[in-house]
Design a protein around this motif. Structure first.
Motif, PDB file in Angstrom:
ATOM      1  N   UNK A  47     -30.318 -69.491 -39.119  1.00 35.84           N
ATOM      2  CA  UNK A  47     -29.165 -70.345 -39.382  1.00 35.84           C
ATOM      3  C   UNK A  47     -28.399 -70.770 -38.148  1.00 35.84           C
ATOM      4  N   UNK A  48     -29.019 -70.690 -36.961  1.00 35.73           N
ATOM      5  CA  UNK A  48     -28.349 -71.051 -35.708  1.00 35.73           C
ATOM      6  C   UNK A  48     -29.128 -72.177 -35.035  1.00 35.73           C
ATOM      7  N   UNK A  49     -28.414 -73.200 -34.580  1.00 42.23           N
ATOM      8  CA  UNK A  49     -29.060 -74.289 -33.846  1.00 42.23           C
ATOM      9  C   UNK A  49     -28.324 -74.520 -32.537  1.00 42.23           C
ATOM     10  N   UNK A  50     -29.053 -74.389 -31.416  1.00 40.60           N
ATOM     11  CA  UNK A  50     -28.507 -74.737 -30.106  1.00 40.60           C
ATOM     12  C   UNK A  50     -28.892 -76.194 -29.844  1.00 40.60           C
ATOM     13  N   UNK A  77     -33.847 -73.908 -20.793  1.00 45.23           N
ATOM     14  CA  UNK A  77     -32.410 -74.092 -20.618  1.00 45.23           C
ATOM     15  C   UNK A  77     -31.779 -74.111 -22.008  1.00 45.23           C
ATOM     16  N   UNK A  78     -30.889 -73.158 -22.268  1.00 41.71           N
ATOM     17  CA  UNK A  78     -30.304 -73.056 -23.607  1.00 41.71           C
ATOM     18  C   UNK A  78     -29.172 -74.035 -23.836  1.00 41.71           C
ATOM     19  N   UNK A  79     -28.640 -74.618 -22.784  1.00 44.52           N
ATOM     20  CA  UNK A  79     -27.617 -75.643 -22.939  1.00 44.52           C
ATOM     21  C   UNK A  79     -26.261 -75.079 -23.333  1.00 44.52           C
ATOM     22  N   UNK A  80     -25.501 -75.895 -24.002  1.00 41.38           N
ATOM     23  CA  UNK A  80     -24.150 -75.527 -24.412  1.00 41.38           C
ATOM     24  C   UNK A  80     -24.070 -75.565 -25.932  1.00 41.38           C
ATOM     25  N   UNK A  81     -23.071 -74.880 -26.475  1.00 41.58           N
ATOM     26  CA  UNK A  81     -22.872 -74.909 -27.927  1.00 41.58           C
ATOM     27  C   UNK A  81     -21.390 -74.717 -28.219  1.00 41.58           C
ATOM     28  N   UNK A  82     -21.017 -74.993 -29.449  1.00 43.15           N
ATOM     29  CA  UNK A  82     -19.629 -74.827 -29.871  1.00 43.15           C
ATOM     30  C   UNK A  82     -19.313 -73.340 -30.057  1.00 43.15           C
ATOM     31  N   UNK A  83     -18.037 -73.022 -30.131  1.00 42.95           N
ATOM     32  CA  UNK A  83     -17.623 -71.629 -30.344  1.00 42.95           C
ATOM     33  C   UNK A  83     -18.178 -71.066 -31.654  1.00 42.95           C
ATOM     34  N   UNK A  89     -24.609 -66.979 -33.165  1.00 39.29           N
ATOM     35  CA  UNK A  89     -25.681 -66.432 -32.328  1.00 39.29           C
ATOM     36  C   UNK A  89     -25.414 -64.953 -32.026  1.00 39.29           C
ATOM     37  N   UNK A  90     -24.188 -64.622 -31.686  1.00 30.01           N
ATOM     38  CA  UNK A  90     -23.826 -63.218 -31.413  1.00 30.01           C
ATOM     39  C   UNK A  90     -24.052 -62.350 -32.652  1.00 30.01           C
TER      40      UNK A  90
END
Length: 99
Positions: A47-50, A77-83, A89-90
């Motif tokens: 359920x996580x999308x980078x 490169x994992x890039x950036x994501x929103x909080x 992800x955590x």
């Protein structure tokens, strides 16, 4: 006196029709693309999308012509994501580590 020039940006994900002579060791880049796709599929299943994942090769050396040098490695490169995505992800990592 002119300021020193910055090195060019790293190479992005190689295209399938790019000749090997221009991309160095394409096997390393292809391995990184496969790893990126595997990670994206695993994250998607959780359920996580980078949104900005891609593959990059290392910065070229600045001591001459690098066109003949093979690519030593490629990075996912994992890039950036929103909080909220970072929290998701955590949570997935914690759940997997506890399991």
């Amino acid at each position: 006196m002119t300021p020193p020039q910055k090195p060019p940006l790293p190479h992005r994900t190689p295209q399938a029709n790019t000749p090997a002579s221009r991309t160095g060791h394409t096997a390393k880049a292809q391995e990184a693309v496969a790893a990126r796709d595997d990670l994206a599929a695993a994250l998607s299943g959780a359920g996580v999308q980078l949104p900005a994942m891609d593959v990059r090769t290392p910065w070229p050396d600045t001591d001459g012509d690098d066109s003949a040098r093979p690519t030593r490695y490629a990075l996912v490169h994992l890039g950036v994501c929103s909080a909220p995505v970072a929290h998701a992800l955590a949570a997935v990592i914690r759940k997997g580590a506890a399991g």
